[in-house]
Scaffold this active site. Structure first.
Site, PDB file in Angstrom:
ATOM      1  N   LEU A 139       0.436  -1.396   0.427  1.00  0.00           N
ATOM      2  CA  LEU A 139      -0.020   0.072   0.121  1.00  0.00           C
ATOM      3  C   LEU A 139       0.902   1.406  -0.298  1.00  0.00           C
ATOM      4  O   LEU A 139       0.462   2.124  -0.501  1.00  0.00           O
ATOM      5  CB  LEU A 139      -0.795  -0.097   1.699  1.00  0.00           C
ATOM      6  CG  LEU A 139      -2.014  -0.645   1.357  1.00  0.00           C
ATOM      7  CD1 LEU A 139      -2.482  -1.424   2.217  1.00  0.00           C
ATOM      8  CD2 LEU A 139      -2.763  -1.038  -0.386  1.00  0.00           C
ATOM      9  N   GLY A 140       1.674   1.017   0.152  1.00  0.00           N
ATOM     10  CA  GLY A 140       2.810   2.445   1.313  1.00  0.00           C
ATOM     11  C   GLY A 140       4.222   1.760   1.085  1.00  0.00           C
ATOM     12  O   GLY A 140       3.847   1.744   2.037  1.00  0.00           O
ATOM     13  N   ARG A 141       4.983   2.744   1.091  1.00  0.00           N
ATOM     14  CA  ARG A 141       6.644   2.190   2.155  1.00  0.00           C
ATOM     15  C   ARG A 141       6.919   3.872   2.589  1.00  0.00           C
ATOM     16  O   ARG A 141       6.748   4.845   1.985  1.00  0.00           O
ATOM     17  CB  ARG A 141       8.011   1.667   1.316  1.00  0.00           C
ATOM     18  CG  ARG A 141       8.055   2.379   0.281  1.00  0.00           C
ATOM     19  CD  ARG A 141       8.806   1.996  -0.755  1.00  0.00           C
ATOM     20  NE  ARG A 141       8.571   0.430  -0.531  1.00  0.00           N
ATOM     21  CZ  ARG A 141       9.767  -0.874  -0.735  1.00  0.00           C
ATOM     22  NH1 ARG A 141      11.013  -0.492  -0.709  1.00  0.00           N
ATOM     23  NH2 ARG A 141       8.757  -1.272  -1.463  1.00  0.00           N
ATOM     24  N   GLY A 142       7.516   3.972   3.584  1.00  0.00           N
ATOM     25  CA  GLY A 142       8.568   4.895   4.187  1.00  0.00           C
ATOM     26  C   GLY A 142       9.773   4.545   5.042  1.00  0.00           C
ATOM     27  O   GLY A 142      10.196   3.702   4.630  1.00  0.00           O
ATOM     28  N   SER A 150      10.056   4.064   7.895  1.00  0.00           N
ATOM     29  CA  SER A 150       9.640   3.953   8.622  1.00  0.00           C
ATOM     30  C   SER A 150       9.902   2.597   8.721  1.00  0.00           C
ATOM     31  O   SER A 150       9.280   0.863   9.601  1.00  0.00           O
ATOM     32  CB  SER A 150       9.062   3.857   9.960  1.00  0.00           C
ATOM     33  OG  SER A 150       7.373   4.156   8.972  1.00  0.00           O
ATOM     34  N   LYS A 196       2.089  -3.167   8.508  1.00  0.00           N
ATOM     35  CA  LYS A 196       3.355  -1.886   8.686  1.00  0.00           C
ATOM     36  C   LYS A 196       4.671  -3.871   8.878  1.00  0.00           C
ATOM     37  O   LYS A 196       4.147  -3.353  10.313  1.00  0.00           O
ATOM     38  CB  LYS A 196       2.804  -1.251   9.096  1.00  0.00           C
ATOM     39  CG  LYS A 196       4.791  -0.196   8.808  1.00  0.00           C
ATOM     40  CD  LYS A 196       4.767   0.861   9.659  1.00  0.00           C
ATOM     41  CE  LYS A 196       4.685   2.110   8.435  1.00  0.00           C
ATOM     42  NZ  LYS A 196       4.965   3.440   8.359  1.00  0.00           N
ATOM     43  N   ASP A 200       7.610  13.781   9.730  1.00  0.00           N
ATOM     44  CA  ASP A 200       6.927  13.813   8.240  1.00  0.00           C
ATOM     45  C   ASP A 200       5.849  13.724   8.064  1.00  0.00           C
ATOM     46  O   ASP A 200       5.146  12.754   7.278  1.00  0.00           O
ATOM     47  CB  ASP A 200       7.571  11.758   8.386  1.00  0.00           C
ATOM     48  CG  ASP A 200       8.009  11.570   7.433  1.00  0.00           C
ATOM     49  OD1 ASP A 200       8.434  12.603   6.129  1.00  0.00           O
ATOM     50  OD2 ASP A 200       8.016  10.331   6.329  1.00  0.00           O
TER      51      ASP A 200
END
Length: 808
Positions: free
Chosen positions: A524-527, A529, A546, A640
């Site tokens: 779904l997404g990444r960052g 963390s 996550k 962030d």
């Protein structure tokens, strides 16, 4: 014994069981869950003065509330303190000797005191009543022979609602007067005449609505008065639904948890959840995040402060009226005559305001003129003076609902001969209405003791010094032991942490989450963390899982992280439902947010947000950040903020993600270099102080928020590079946008910076507001950036302009 005699004995047992069901049940180890018509409960009979629900969750009967004083109540059987959820005669307890409860043949349940006087009774009148029964839901019902309910306790709540208990327009919750007490207090909840669910303080002197926020409209509060049903309910899953639009979920949402919604003695409406292992309650939702916003909490003249828990304090020249009941406020030690000839002076109390009761307001006046206006008015008790560009003067005729306000100063009108130590300090006393509450005298401490008292203080300091040395030595020994045996004892510490937070979050296994995400297939997404994957739990619930990166090391860090998140609850923040910690696997389980992140809608040709949606996202994001910075129990800086971390739900309402991680990442860092090497921000959204090696404050989130809302207006990444048309030099889109705003007229730069996809179908006033707020937030000097609470107020003022106001 012969077979015939055995059969005969068994037949007698069956006969007695069916002919005398209540008596046989009362004498058994399992208490009955009903009271047969014609039967009686006696306060003196310890074996037969209770009935329980079939699953033993609730007990109904005589509940001791004081010395030789009992009330008829329903309570949680297995909670540590036998928490009461309903009480029949909360204002009129009965004697511990001779009092009885009976279900009469005419259908009425009647409570008699020792003198035979009726203390309480139901309003049922039916000749075919069969029994009174306590259900598993905690509802006490009276049924007829057909099983129809003729009366139920759910229709007459006291201060508590239980799951599935319908709350309607004709019902009211009334708080207890004090902690540990049961008589009715001054706070109540009901559906008002405009169909909105409200909390009200109705004290001896004033009455005031305090929730939802009376200073803003229904729309801003997330409510609507366009309904006529006036009904609400808390379900078994921890979700609350109301016809006025108030919908929320508890932080521990899910089946199998015992909950209650109670209007507590301090005026706050809370959902409490039961920890089965300890029998204690924890708060899984509350209506008012800052306790001092509850009106009437500290009474007349009282001031509510945080230290850090909410405390009540008296202003100089006043003392507490009743230490056991702060709702009665503070009384003056002087006689404030109405004669304008009496000499007065003003005592300044910084960062304090009293809500309401303004006689009038005067703009563009000096402090001296403001005070003169008050001196000439015999009804004036104080003035509130604010410098907001020009001086604004508010004169007060009464002092209620005092609270801390950073931008406000109160000048109290007192007799000139009154001796007051300045500067004024508000120490405060407990606002929890406990009988042992004491008033702290402003300006004094235990050092001001004469005679033998001074010698006692000196000995106290001497002993304190010696014990401090011993304490320091003990700490060194403990640290040595900790580092020697840390590895062996760490698991026990972590396990204790898990037990502490397990009552709020679900603990998942790694294999279970691996299966739920189909081996972490759909990203779904990444960052910085970690990466978030889409998952489906066994019960069908959609979640985001996550996998935390290496930056989060150790079980103890995850425990600390979860303890932070557990204290946070806001509609514009993504909810955390659970966690997993198995060896090197550290995962968090979030609610699934349907419409992905904001960047997909701003910078993609496939998705598009209209102006109203964009402005609503800007406002909701500001509210979430303001909550993190000022309102939640644990101060949190996000560090962030960017479109990727702002998710949109099914109604396109914003929810900030990753809000609990940033604070944790700074805990183990030492010194400026390590802090800079572990920057959690994202290029293009990072405030200048990151690179300047300055202390990191909440203003870094303000800067990032400014960039985000400017991108919402323009529809482009402001971190991208472009070529300056004038000198062919490369510059960022942010620099270009700022230059256009500075150089061009308002009408011109609006059309230049506005996202062309919006096709002018916007509110001009809102566009200007958003651009100005964005530029203000993106100031390089952090001291010039506004607080998020101020941003929320500014945006709310523009909500009323959401009618069509197209740019020409």
């Amino acid at each position: 014994m012969t077979n015939q005699s055995i059969i005969h004995s068994f037949q007698c047992f069956i006969f007695l069981t069916f002919i005398f069901p209540f008596n046989s049940l009362a004498s058994s180890s399992i208490r009955p869950h009903y009271l047969q018509e014609g039967a009686t409960l006696s306060v003196e009979d310890h074996d037969s003065r209770f009935i329980t629900s079939p699953d033993q969750t609730f007990t109904f009967g005589f509940y001791e509330i004081g010395t030789n004083a009992y009330s008829l109540a329903i309570w949680f059987t297995n909670s540590k303190h036998k928490t009461v959820v309903w009480m029949a005669n909360r204002e009129k307890p009965v004697n511990g000797v001779g009092s009885t409860l009976s279900l009469r043949k005419n259908g009425a349940m009647v409570l008699l005191d020792v003198d035979g006087m009726v203390s309480w009774q139901t309003n049922t009148t039916s000749s075919d009543i069969d029994r009174a029964e306590l259900l598993n839901s905690g509802n006490l019902v009276i049924k007829n022979l057909k099983g129809d309910i003729k009366w139920q306790s759910f229709d007459y709540p006291t201060d508590t609602l239980l799951p599935t208990q319908i709350f309607t327009k004709n019902k009211r919750l009334v708080s207890a007067l004090r902690k540990g007490g049961y008589e009715s207090g001054y706070f109540y909840m009901n559906f008002d005449s405009d169909n909105v669910l409200r909390l009200v303080y109705d004290g001896p002197e004033i009455s005031s609505i305090y929730w939802p926020n009376p200073d803003i409209g229904m729309y801003q509060n997330g409510r609507t008065n366009y309904n006529s049903s006036r009904v609400s309910v808390l379900d078994d899953n921890g979700m609350f639904l109301s016809s006025d639009g108030l919908n929320f979920k508890t932080i521990d949402m899910g089946f199998g948890i015992k909950r209650r919604m109670t209007l507590d003695h301090d005026g706050n409406l809370r959902v409490h959840s039961l920890n089965n292992s300890t029998g204690l309650w924890y708060v899984s939702w509350q209506a008012v995040s800052r306790a001092c916003e509850v009106r009437g909490l500290c009474g007349r003249n009282g001031i509510c402060i945080y230290s850090p828990e909410p405390k009540c304090s008296c202003p100089p020249g006043f003392v507490v009226t009743d230490p056991s009941d702060w709702n009665k406020g503070c009384k003056p030690t002087f006689n404030l005559s109405n004669s304008i000839n009496q000499p007065f002076k003003f005592v300044m109390i910084s960062m304090v305001d009293y809500y309401g009761f303004d006689i009038n307001s005067t703009n563009s006046v000096s402090l001296e003129v403001c005070q003169k206006i008050c001196l000439e008015d015999p009804n004036c008790q104080a003035v509130n003076y604010r410098l907001t560009g020009t001086g604004v003067c508010y004169t007060k005729r009464a002092l209620f609902n005092g609270y801390r306000a950073e931008d406000s100063t109160i000048f109290l009108k007192v007799p000139r001969n009154l001796s007051i130590s300045e500067p004024v300090k508000l120490h405060g006393s407990s606002a929890r209405c406990e009988s042992n509450t004491r008033e702290t005298v402003e300006g004094y401490s235990s050092m001001y003791i004469t005679g033998s008292g001074t010698r006692k203080v000196m000995w106290i300091y001497l002993y304190s010094f010696c014990f401090s040395l011993l304490g320091i030595e003990f700490v060194f020994v403990l640290l040595g032991w900790f580092f020697l045996f840390r590895k062996s004892d760490l698991s026990a510490t972590v396990e204790a942490g898990y037990q502490m937070i397990a009552s709020q979050f679900s603990r998942f296994s790694y294999n279970g989450l691996k299966k739920a995400t189909n081996n972490f297939k759909e990203e779904l997404g990444r960052g910085g963390s970690g990466i978030v994957y889409k998952g489906t739990l066994a019960n069908g619930r959609m979640v985001g899982v996550k996998r935390l990166g290496d930056v989060l090391q150790g079980d103890e860090n995850l425990w600390a992280e979860m303890s932070v998140i557990g204290k946070i609850n806001h509609m514009n923040l993504v909810r955390t439902w659970g966690y997993c910690s198995e060896k090197r696997h550290k995962l968090l389980v979030y609610e699934y947010v349907e419409n992905s992140s904001l960047d997909k809608h701003l910078f993609s040709t496939k998705e598009f947000l209209g102006w109203k949606q964009r402005f609503a996202v800007a406002l909701g994001t500001a509210k979430g950040l303001a909550y993190l910075h000022d309102e939640c129990l644990e101060w949190v800086i996000h560090c962030d903020i960017k479109p990727e971390n702002i998710l949109l739900d099914g109604d396109l309402h914003p929810k900030i993600a990753d809000f609990g991680l940033a604070k944790l990442y700074q805990r183990e860092e030492r010194g400026p270099s390590s802090e800079l090497s572990r920057i959690r921000g994202t290029k293009g959204y990072m405030a200048p102080e990151w690179a300047l090696n300055q202390p990191i404050t909440a203003k870094v989130d303000v800067y990032s928020y400014g960039i985000v809302i400017l991108e919402m207006v323009s529809g482009i990444r402001l971190s991208s590079w472009t070529i300056d048309d004038g000198n062919n030099q490369p510059e960022t889109e942010l620099t270009k946008l700022m230059r256009i705003i500075e150089e061009k007229e308002e009408e011109s730069w609006i059309e230049t910076v506005l996202d062309p996809r919006l096709k002018r179908n916007v509110s001009k006033k809102q566009v200007i507001t958003l651009i100005k707020v964005g530029c203000s937030c993106a100031q390089e000097d952090r001291n010039k950036r506004p607080r998020m609470a101020s941003v929320v107020e500014t945006l709310l003022q523009s909500v009323s302009s959401n009618d069509e106001d197209p740019i020409l």
